[in-house]
Design an enzyme around this catalytic site. Structure first.
Site, PDB file in Angstrom:
ATOM      1  N   HIS A 193       0.837  -1.210   0.000  1.00  0.00           N
ATOM      2  CA  HIS A 193       0.000   0.000   0.000  1.00  0.00           C
ATOM      3  C   HIS A 193       0.869   1.256   0.000  1.00  0.00           C
ATOM      4  O   HIS A 193       0.597   2.218  -0.726  1.00  0.00           O
ATOM      5  CB  HIS A 193      -0.887   0.037   1.256  1.00  0.00           C
ATOM      6  CG  HIS A 193      -1.899  -1.053   1.364  1.00  0.00           C
ATOM      7  ND1 HIS A 193      -2.033  -1.835   2.488  1.00  0.00           N
ATOM      8  CD2 HIS A 193      -2.838  -1.504   0.489  1.00  0.00           C
ATOM      9  CE1 HIS A 193      -3.023  -2.700   2.309  1.00  0.00           C
ATOM     10  NE2 HIS A 193      -3.517  -2.530   1.105  1.00  0.00           N
ATOM     11  N   LYS A 210     -17.479  -6.470   6.854  1.00  0.00           N
ATOM     12  CA  LYS A 210     -16.489  -7.524   7.096  1.00  0.00           C
ATOM     13  C   LYS A 210     -15.934  -7.413   8.519  1.00  0.00           C
ATOM     14  O   LYS A 210     -15.839  -6.326   9.066  1.00  0.00           O
ATOM     15  CB  LYS A 210     -15.305  -7.342   6.135  1.00  0.00           C
ATOM     16  CG  LYS A 210     -15.598  -7.696   4.698  1.00  0.00           C
ATOM     17  CD  LYS A 210     -14.260  -7.781   3.942  1.00  0.00           C
ATOM     18  CE  LYS A 210     -14.422  -7.540   2.463  1.00  0.00           C
ATOM     19  NZ  LYS A 210     -13.134  -7.310   1.787  1.00  0.00           N
ATOM     20  N   ARG A 231      -1.046  -5.887  -8.573  1.00  0.00           N
ATOM     21  CA  ARG A 231       0.086  -6.800  -8.367  1.00  0.00           C
ATOM     22  C   ARG A 231       0.202  -7.779  -9.526  1.00  0.00           C
ATOM     23  O   ARG A 231       1.246  -8.366  -9.737  1.00  0.00           O
ATOM     24  CB  ARG A 231      -0.119  -7.584  -7.062  1.00  0.00           C
ATOM     25  CG  ARG A 231       0.122  -6.759  -5.821  1.00  0.00           C
ATOM     26  CD  ARG A 231      -0.456  -7.429  -4.597  1.00  0.00           C
ATOM     27  NE  ARG A 231      -1.901  -7.517  -4.702  1.00  0.00           N
ATOM     28  CZ  ARG A 231      -2.727  -7.778  -3.689  1.00  0.00           C
ATOM     29  NH1 ARG A 231      -2.228  -8.000  -2.484  1.00  0.00           N
ATOM     30  NH2 ARG A 231      -4.024  -7.822  -3.864  1.00  0.00           N
ATOM     31  N   SER A 236      -2.730  -7.789   2.878  1.00  0.00           N
ATOM     32  CA  SER A 236      -3.057  -7.736   4.316  1.00  0.00           C
ATOM     33  C   SER A 236      -3.517  -9.096   4.805  1.00  0.00           C
ATOM     34  O   SER A 236      -3.127  -9.543   5.894  1.00  0.00           O
ATOM     35  CB  SER A 236      -4.160  -6.702   4.570  1.00  0.00           C
ATOM     36  OG  SER A 236      -3.749  -5.425   4.181  1.00  0.00           O
TER      37      SER A 236
HETATM   38  O1  PNS Z   1      -8.720  -3.244   0.580  1.00  0.00           O
HETATM   39  P1  PNS Z   1     -10.007  -3.701  -0.046  1.00  0.00           P
HETATM   40  O2  PNS Z   1     -10.804  -4.573   0.906  1.00  0.00           O
HETATM   41  O3  PNS Z   1      -9.811  -4.333  -1.402  1.00  0.00           O
HETATM   42  O4  PNS Z   1     -10.849  -2.357  -0.259  1.00  0.00           O
HETATM   43  C1  PNS Z   1     -12.087  -2.430  -0.882  1.00  0.00           C
HETATM   44  C2  PNS Z   1     -12.718  -1.028  -0.987  1.00  0.00           C
HETATM   45  C3  PNS Z   1     -12.966  -0.438   0.396  1.00  0.00           C
HETATM   46  C4  PNS Z   1     -11.803  -0.128  -1.778  1.00  0.00           C
HETATM   47  C5  PNS Z   1     -14.020  -1.257  -1.771  1.00  0.00           C
HETATM   48  O5  PNS Z   1     -14.750  -2.288  -1.162  1.00  0.00           O
HETATM   49  C6  PNS Z   1     -14.875  -0.023  -1.843  1.00  0.00           C
HETATM   50  O6  PNS Z   1     -14.620   0.858  -2.613  1.00  0.00           O
HETATM   51  N1  PNS Z   1     -15.938  -0.011  -0.994  1.00  0.00           N
HETATM   52  C7  PNS Z   1     -16.853   1.092  -0.891  1.00  0.00           C
HETATM   53  C8  PNS Z   1     -18.227   0.704  -1.388  1.00  0.00           C
HETATM   54  C9  PNS Z   1     -18.329   0.901  -2.895  1.00  0.00           C
HETATM   55  O7  PNS Z   1     -18.130   1.975  -3.416  1.00  0.00           O
HETATM   56  N2  PNS Z   1     -18.645  -0.208  -3.566  1.00  0.00           N
HETATM   57  C10 PNS Z   1     -18.822  -0.245  -4.994  1.00  0.00           C
HETATM   58  C11 PNS Z   1     -17.491  -0.453  -5.727  1.00  0.00           C
HETATM   59  S1  PNS Z   1     -17.786  -0.494  -7.466  1.00  0.00           S
END
Ligand code: PNS
Length: 166
Positions: A17, A41, A90, A127
């Protein structure tokens, strides 16, 4: 001023990150690292702890700030006037996972997603894998910032002690 958002769960922040945020900070005037705090989650670290660890990890980047968000990431982008979401890749699996989200976010708003290839040294760093390896006693030194390493081991020890107490 052009602002980008680097969203994620950051449970906890890894060196992967940090690498992506560092690259994004060279491309945009301001980068906001946005910690998703939607409650769907179960997390190892509370939102405030994840924000704290990110603040420490990004302390040397003057055009980076940390914020929490709930709801849709594009709404957060709109609220703060960000023009782009930056995501690290990645490899091909990340791309397959990220592309529909990028397309959905572009369908919903005019916020574009910019994909940045991560450094190869972090290609296996996530993570979830770090938490799993550390929980079984594996050495994750050098894969997360040092302060995160200490907090991770402490939290896992707390969890293990709580489980042993039943
Ligand atoms: O580190 P992660 O778990 O891959 O992060 C995921 C995250 C928080 C970036 C993603 O779940 C997100 O953007 N969530 C917010 C809700 C949202 O906008 N969902 C629609 C995505 S198209």
């Amino acid at each position: 001023m052009r602002t980008a958002v680097c969203p994620g769960s950051f449970d906890p922040v890894t060196n992967g990150h940090v690498d992506i945020v560092r690259r994004a900070a060279r491309l945009f005037d301001e980068v906001v690292v946005a910690v998703g705090t939607n409650v769907s989650k179960s997390r190892l670290f509370a939102p405030e702890e994840r924000l704290e660890m990110l603040t420490e990890a990004m302390a040397d980047l003057p055009n980076v700030r940390i914020a929490g968000f709930q709801g849709l990431i594009v709404e957060f982008c709109r609220d703060i006037g960000a023009v782009a979401i930056v995501k690290g890749l990645r490899g091909a699996t990340d791309y397959e996972y990220e592309l529909p989200m990028a397309q959905m976010n572009s369908h919903l708003t005019d916020v574009e997603t910019v994909f940045v290839p991560g450094a190869t040294r972090n290609a296996f760093v996530s993570s979830s894998l770090i938490k799993e390896v550390a929980a079984f006693g594996g050495d994750v030194t050098g894969l997360v910032p040092p302060a995160v390493h200490d907090r991770l081991l402490a939290r896992l020890a707390e969890r293990a002690a709580a489980r042993a107490e039943g």
